[in-house]
Design a protein around this motif. Structure first.
Motif, PDB file in Angstrom:
ATOM      1  N   PRO A   1      32.651  52.401  47.338  1.00  0.00           N
ATOM      2  CA  PRO A   1      31.869  51.667  48.032  1.00  0.00           C
ATOM      3  C   PRO A   1      31.743  50.920  46.087  1.00  0.00           C
ATOM      4  N   LEU A   2      31.681  52.252  44.995  1.00  0.00           N
ATOM      5  CA  LEU A   2      31.220  51.607  43.355  1.00  0.00           C
ATOM      6  C   LEU A   2      32.561  50.235  43.161  1.00  0.00           C
ATOM      7  N   SER A   3      33.932  50.664  43.641  1.00  0.00           N
ATOM      8  CA  SER A   3      34.991  49.482  43.169  1.00  0.00           C
ATOM      9  C   SER A   3      35.088  48.185  44.007  1.00  0.00           C
ATOM     10  N   TYR A   4      35.213  48.400  45.007  1.00  0.00           N
ATOM     11  CA  TYR A   4      34.655  47.237  45.822  1.00  0.00           C
ATOM     12  C   TYR A   4      33.635  46.472  45.562  1.00  0.00           C
ATOM     13  N   ARG A   5      31.979  47.207  45.111  1.00  0.00           N
ATOM     14  CA  ARG A   5      31.369  46.033  44.416  1.00  0.00           C
ATOM     15  C   ARG A   5      31.516  45.611  42.984  1.00  0.00           C
TER      16      ARG A   5
ATOM     17  N   SER B   1      34.299  42.691  44.219  1.00  0.00           N
ATOM     18  CA  SER B   1      33.723  41.291  44.398  1.00  0.00           C
ATOM     19  C   SER B   1      32.445  41.296  43.378  1.00  0.00           C
ATOM     20  N   GLU B   2      32.476  41.838  42.196  1.00  0.00           N
ATOM     21  CA  GLU B   2      31.502  40.225  41.694  1.00  0.00           C
ATOM     22  C   GLU B   2      32.354  40.281  40.112  1.00  0.00           C
ATOM     23  N   ALA B   3      33.064  40.742  40.202  1.00  0.00           N
ATOM     24  CA  ALA B   3      33.870  40.282  39.675  1.00  0.00           C
ATOM     25  C   ALA B   3      34.723  39.024  39.960  1.00  0.00           C
TER      26      ALA B   3
ATOM     27  N   ILE C   1      41.736  40.059  30.541  1.00  0.00           N
ATOM     28  CA  ILE C   1      41.914  40.172  31.800  1.00  0.00           C
ATOM     29  C   ILE C   1      41.494  41.523  32.770  1.00  0.00           C
ATOM     30  N   VAL C   2      41.197  41.993  32.093  1.00  0.00           N
ATOM     31  CA  VAL C   2      41.371  43.340  32.636  1.00  0.00           C
ATOM     32  C   VAL C   2      39.500  43.755  33.211  1.00  0.00           C
ATOM     33  N   PRO C   3      38.396  43.227  32.781  1.00  0.00           N
ATOM     34  CA  PRO C   3      37.264  43.426  33.793  1.00  0.00           C
ATOM     35  C   PRO C   3      37.656  42.980  34.720  1.00  0.00           C
ATOM     36  N   ARG C   4      38.131  41.678  34.991  1.00  0.00           N
ATOM     37  CA  ARG C   4      38.519  41.077  36.342  1.00  0.00           C
ATOM     38  C   ARG C   4      39.461  41.531  37.325  1.00  0.00           C
ATOM     39  N   ALA C   5      40.730  42.445  36.568  1.00  0.00           N
ATOM     40  CA  ALA C   5      41.903  43.220  36.763  1.00  0.00           C
ATOM     41  C   ALA C   5      41.931  44.779  37.257  1.00  0.00           C
ATOM     42  N   MET C   6      41.185  45.226  36.705  1.00  0.00           N
ATOM     43  CA  MET C   6      40.903  46.547  36.495  1.00  0.00           C
ATOM     44  C   MET C   6      39.041  46.530  36.456  1.00  0.00           C
ATOM     45  N   PRO C   7      38.188  46.142  37.483  1.00  0.00           N
ATOM     46  CA  PRO C   7      36.996  46.448  36.984  1.00  0.00           C
ATOM     47  C   PRO C   7      36.198  47.622  37.244  1.00  0.00           C
ATOM     48  N   LEU C   8      36.874  48.467  37.953  1.00  0.00           N
ATOM     49  CA  LEU C   8      36.353  50.222  38.391  1.00  0.00           C
ATOM     50  C   LEU C   8      37.032  50.411  37.026  1.00  0.00           C
TER      51      LEU C   8
END
Length: 486
Positions: free
Chosen positions: A81-85, A88-90, A103-110
């Protein structure tokens, strides 16, 4: 014990009252069946509790005792659930400015979120399995070198991986070693050079198609082209033609099926940690199995045809399939410009590595970097994040600077000198990508032919929004303006 007591009581009753013997015989089978059912249910419940709660808690305590923190374990779901959220935010954020490569915050958010919250050596959860993030390049090399086989390959996708590709990359031990020995000769540079005409033919088709688009544009204005699907098509054409030669159309069909299979795999990615999920007869599961069966059938048919030709003494084709069969049967019977292109490709692979992370599993307790990891822990190696790490590459880690590779890979990182490299575009160690020379050769030929015919610049419609969907890719395409060179 309860069954024994009941049977004993029934026996005593029957000895004093013979007329109850028939009743005992009628009661005993259903009673035993009920006791057996209770025992099975209790065993299953104990196993489920061990899998979903007790074992994860033991592993979490063992890691926390050594100072490794991370997200809290949530039964069954883990961090899904955290990964999905976070994903989605990214994606909901505005695209990055053109020229921004952070690009790391967008490509690997978790991974990015967890490392910011708990440090670089932290833990996330894939279902009930802990994934410990390893970011030190020397430890990454140690894990991937795997000299003694202590770290098993672990992608966490189980049967999905086998449906996607059942081959060299998922084999282990002696089976992997045997297949690697057979395949290696086909990827030697002198044999890949035999495929250059096929490479050039595919690139020429692309150039010709683009020339037609530019010619059709009004008043000689630049023509806008989304190069992302164009590059995907070129890659599919090259792989199909080079790998299968005269069986090009069948090869192209395999490539199309694989694209659909990857899309379906992403639909079930957050559910596959549930035991037996892939056995359920859902629409997606049934389609994935049909695709896998169709691909296997096409490949077996092509292999059988080629084997018959080889045994008949016919000349081996210069495509990859012919070279592989030949290798198997043998075992069983302009410099400055080129250097500049290589540096550019390396820097692109550093900043936009397609495979964002690799995973390895500890099959027994193992010590790594002063930490003793219990058996059953997955080590996550976030290679894309390492490629953007300012502690490794310096303050300009997110900048496009191909000249950092001017003195070779080993000196590209900020530490320089003779420090071991922190560059992992094709993995590392014995399991590094066997097709890396093939990929770089294809890219160099494609770039040379395209740049010899066109000038291009980013289109105003381009939105810089890299995301991870199986591979790192542009979320909204990659639009450029093409102009034909005189």
């Amino acid at each position: 014990m309860a069954a024994s007591m009941l049977v004993g009581l029934l026996g005593e009753a029957s000895s004093s009252h013979p007329w109850k013997k028939a009743a005992q015989q009628q009661l005993l089978p259903p009673l035993c069946a009920a006791v057996l059912a209770v025992a099975i249910v209790a065993w299953c419940a104990a196993r489920a509790a061990e899998w979903a709660w007790l074992r994860p808690r033991r592993l979490e305590r063992a890691l926390r005792a050594q100072g490794i923190r991370g997200t809290a374990y949530r039964p069954l779901a883990g961090d899904a659930p955290l990964s999905y959220r976070l994903a989605s935010e990214a994606r909901s954020r505005a695209p990055l400015p053109p020229g921004c490569h952070a690009i790391v915050p967008r490509a690997m958010p978790l991974v990015h979120h967890t490392m910011n919250e708990h440090g670089k050596n932290s833990v996330t959860w894939f279902g009930p399995t802990p994934r410990v993030i390893i970011t030190k390049p020397d430890l990454v090399r140690q894990v991937l070198s795997n000299k003694f086989g202590h770290f098993e390959r672990a992608d966490g996708f189980g049967q999905v991986t086998r449906l996607l590709h059942y081959g060299l990359s998922i084999h282990e031990g002696s089976k992997w070693a045997k297949h690697r020995r057979i395949i290696n000769p086909a990827f030697h540079l002198h044999k890949l050079k035999r495929m250059l005409p096929a490479f050039a033919s595919c690139c020429a088709d692309l150039v010709s198609r683009w020339e037609g688009l530019v010619a059709a544009a009004d008043d000689g204005e630049p023509c806008e082209v989304d190069v992302w699907p164009e590059m995907q098509r070129l890659t599919g054409d090259v792989i199909s033609r080079v790998a299968f030669g005269s069986s090009y159309l069948e090869g192209r069909r395999i490539f199309e099926l694989q694209e659909e299979q990857v899309h379906l795999a992403m639909l079930v990615a957050n559910k596959i940690h549930i035991p037996g999920y892939m056995m359920l007869p859902t629409r997606v599961n049934r389609r994935m199995k049909r695709i896998a069966a169709e691909i296997e059938g096409i490949l077996r048919g092509m292999i059988a045809t080629r084997e018959s030709s080889l045994r008949a003494g016919k000349e081996t084709s210069d495509d990859l399939l012919g070279l592989l069969l030949e290798s198997n049967m043998e075992r069983s019977g302009a410099p400055a410009a080129a250097a500049a292109v290589t540096m550019v490709l390396y820097e692109v692979l550093r900043l936009y590595m397609p495979v964002s992370a690799l995973h390895r599993r500890t099959y027994k307790p193992m010590e790594l970097g002063g930490v003793r990891y219990p058996a059953g822990v997955i080590l996550t190696l976030p290679l894309l994040s390492i490629h953007h790490d300012k502690d490794v590459w310096g303050p300009d880690a997110d900048e496009f600077r191909p000249d950092r590779f001017a003195e070779g890979i080993a000196r590209a990182a900020s530490s320089g000198g003779d420090a071991p490299p922190a560059f992992f575009p094709f993995g590392w160690g014995p399991r590094s990508c066997i097709g890396q020379t093939f990929a770089l050769l294809e890219a160099k030929i494609g770039l040379a032919m395209i740049l010899g015919k066109f000038a291009f610049e980013l289109s105003p419609s381009y939105a810089h929004a890299p995301v991870h969907v199986a591979l790192v890719q542009p979320e909204h395409g990659a639009q450029v303006k093409l102009r034909k060179l005189p």
